[in-house]
Design an enzyme around this catalytic site. Structure first.
Site, mmCIF file in Angstrom:
data_model
loop_
_atom_site.group_PDB
_atom_site.id
_atom_site.type_symbol
_atom_site.label_atom_id
_atom_site.label_comp_id
_atom_site.label_asym_id
_atom_site.label_seq_id
_atom_site.Cartn_x
_atom_site.Cartn_y
_atom_site.Cartn_z
ATOM 1 N N GLU A 210 0.823 -1.219 0.000
ATOM 2 C CA GLU A 210 0.000 0.000 0.000
ATOM 3 C C GLU A 210 0.851 1.262 0.000
ATOM 4 O O GLU A 210 0.379 2.347 0.333
ATOM 5 C CB GLU A 210 -0.977 -0.051 1.184
ATOM 6 C CG GLU A 210 -1.944 -1.236 1.046
ATOM 7 C CD GLU A 210 -2.869 -1.418 2.231
ATOM 8 O OE1 GLU A 210 -2.666 -0.768 3.277
ATOM 9 O OE2 GLU A 210 -3.808 -2.230 2.113
ATOM 10 N N LYS A 338 -15.584 -1.576 3.850
ATOM 11 C CA LYS A 338 -14.991 -1.905 2.551
ATOM 12 C C LYS A 338 -16.107 -2.469 1.686
ATOM 13 O O LYS A 338 -16.567 -3.600 1.928
ATOM 14 C CB LYS A 338 -13.901 -2.966 2.725
ATOM 15 C CG LYS A 338 -12.676 -2.521 3.510
ATOM 16 C CD LYS A 338 -11.766 -3.725 3.763
ATOM 17 C CE LYS A 338 -10.442 -3.315 4.352
ATOM 18 N NZ LYS A 338 -9.668 -4.484 4.830
HETATM 19 P P1 PGA Z 1 -6.385 -6.216 2.534
HETATM 20 O O1 PGA Z 1 -5.823 -5.329 3.675
HETATM 21 O O2 PGA Z 1 -6.995 -5.292 1.570
HETATM 22 O O3 PGA Z 1 -5.158 -6.898 2.057
HETATM 23 O O4 PGA Z 1 -7.379 -7.170 3.124
HETATM 24 C C1 PGA Z 1 -6.500 -5.059 4.749
HETATM 25 C C2 PGA Z 1 -6.510 -3.614 5.056
HETATM 26 O O5 PGA Z 1 -5.829 -2.809 4.389
HETATM 27 O O6 PGA Z 1 -7.254 -3.343 5.993
#
Ligand code: PGA
Length: 417
Positions: A210, A338
């Protein structure tokens, strides 16, 4: 049909790549003679109760292809959606849910459903000549508001290349505007990189999935000390709060936590959190325990009371039933939202509203596998969520979310004026 501009003329899906180089679904909705596009992200450390992302299996793309999900959009979903009114979001989402017919969207795939649902919403906003956040605020009947950015600065766990057990270290700076918060966080990020490089060598400023630094540090407190050092150097020590996404399901086996070379039970892990909450300005902890460890969440929440927000992600998976259960059990006071965990926009909005009605904080969040789609920025604003988590202030698929919020900040001022 009152207005031909609102009619869905065509629905078309394709397979694209996410930021990890893994296929995902993108959908075009044609309405009013224009084409509106949305795509879905995908997780690496997923909760086991998330709606199912349909993958092809086999050899193509190591089994990760989404051609079946794409085909579902291009055949069944497209047939059923054509000539419908694009502004009827709830009806369309209900139809998608019905067409799929399973609890976890395993028939057509949550990736097929969500890409369609988001593209419908984007098309509806545009044909009505409304900013997307405004249309979402009408759909959710919530007052729009800018979320605070929770900027990712260090990452470990299944996202990192280093040795940190905790998956995410985020900062939330204090400032008057979103623009200022983003500036402070970005300066912070680069200061942190400089400190890491100086102390541990160049590879420590390598980044994870990320976009945040993924140093070869094993010790959580050492990482927190470096974060504190960056804040001190920038003279913003009292103006930066920390959020941890522990993602504890990632190091839990059979009820035991394999953490920093030790095997801990829930109680011992709780004591570790209490210790770091005393020492550092931590104001929220996401997934401090395994996704089935209701008691662990509850115990920690009861000791920390309202001082630290206990956020459920893998525990709740944006599922309204789980949110209610967590409220009954007093296990959380924060929701990670999400949309791809649940599969349609309407369900994601309902989950967010439920959490807000319980007095919880809502954190609208990206996934580790992202696309350039910035839908979640408008969603966070339209829902009036308190926070957005969209990763580091670098890399196209992350900054597009923050950049969109810079524009929304201007649009909001104009609309409110
Ligand atoms: P993920 O990461 O998208 O790999 O499940 C979890 C997060 O960023 O909370």
């Amino acid at each position: 049909m009152d207005d031909a501009r609102y009619q869905i003329e065509d629905v078309k899906a394709r397979e694209i790549l996410d930021s990890r180089g893994i296929p995902t679904v993108e959908v075009d909705i044609e309405a009013g003679g224009e084409v509106f596009t949305a795509s879905v992200p995908s997780g690496t450390s997923k909760g086991k109760r998330e709606a199912l992302e349909l993958r092809d299996g086999g050899l193509r793309y190591q089994g990760m292809g989404v051609s079946k999900a794409v085909n579902n959009v291009n055949t069944l979903i497209s047939q059923k959606l054509r000539f419908r009114d694009v502004t009827m979001q709830k009806d369309i989402d209900d139809l998608l849910i019905k067409l799929d017919g399973t609890e976890n969207k395993s028939n057509l795939g949550a990736n097929a459903l969500l890409a369609t649902s988001l593209a419908v919403c984007r098309a509806a906003a545009s044909v009505q000549k409304k900013p997307l956040w405004k249309w979402i605020s009408e759909l959710s009947r919530r007052k729009p508001a800018l979320p605070d950015p929770c900027i990712l600065v260090m990452e470990g766990g299944s996202h990192g290349k280093g040795d940190l057990e905790i998956q995410e270290f985020m900062i939330v700076p204090e400032a008057k505007s979103f623009k200022e918060k983003l500036r402070i966080s970005t300066e912070f990020y680069f200061k942190l990189g400089t400190i890491l490089e100086k102390k541990y060598g160049r590879t420590s400023a390598n980044t994870g999935l990320e976009g945040a630094f993924s140093p070869l540090i094993e010790d959580t407190e050492e990482a927190l000390d470096i974060i504190a050092q960056a804040a001190k150097k920038l003279k913003i020590k009292n103006k930066v709060k920390i959020i941890l996404d522990v993602a504890a399901s990632g190091f839990c086996q059979k009820g035991k936590y394999f953490f920093e070379g030790e095997i801990l039970n829930s109680e011992e892990l709780k004591n570790f959190y209490l210790k770091i909450c005393k020492k550092y300005p931590i104001f929220a902890i996401e997934d401090p325990f395994n996704q089935d460890d209701w008691e662990g969440f509850k115990e920690l929440k009861s000791v920390l009371r309202e001082k630290v927000t206990i956020i459920g992600d893998d525990l709740l998976t944006t599922n309204i039933g789980r949110i209610k259960e967590a409220a009954d059990k007093r296990s959380c006071n924060g929701l990670v939202l999400k949309p791809n965990q649940v599969g349609t926009l309407s369900e994601a909005i309902e989950a967010g509203k439920e959490a807000i009605s319980l007095g919880w904080e809502v954190f609208v969040k990206h996934r580790s596998g992202e696309t350039k789609d910035d839908f979640i920025s408008d969603l966070a604003c339209g829902l009036g969520a308190s926070y957005i988590m969209a990763g580091a202030p670098t890399r196209g698929e992350r900054v597009t979310k923050y950049n969109r919020l810079l524009k929304i900040e201007e649009e909001l001022t104009k609309f409110i004026a």
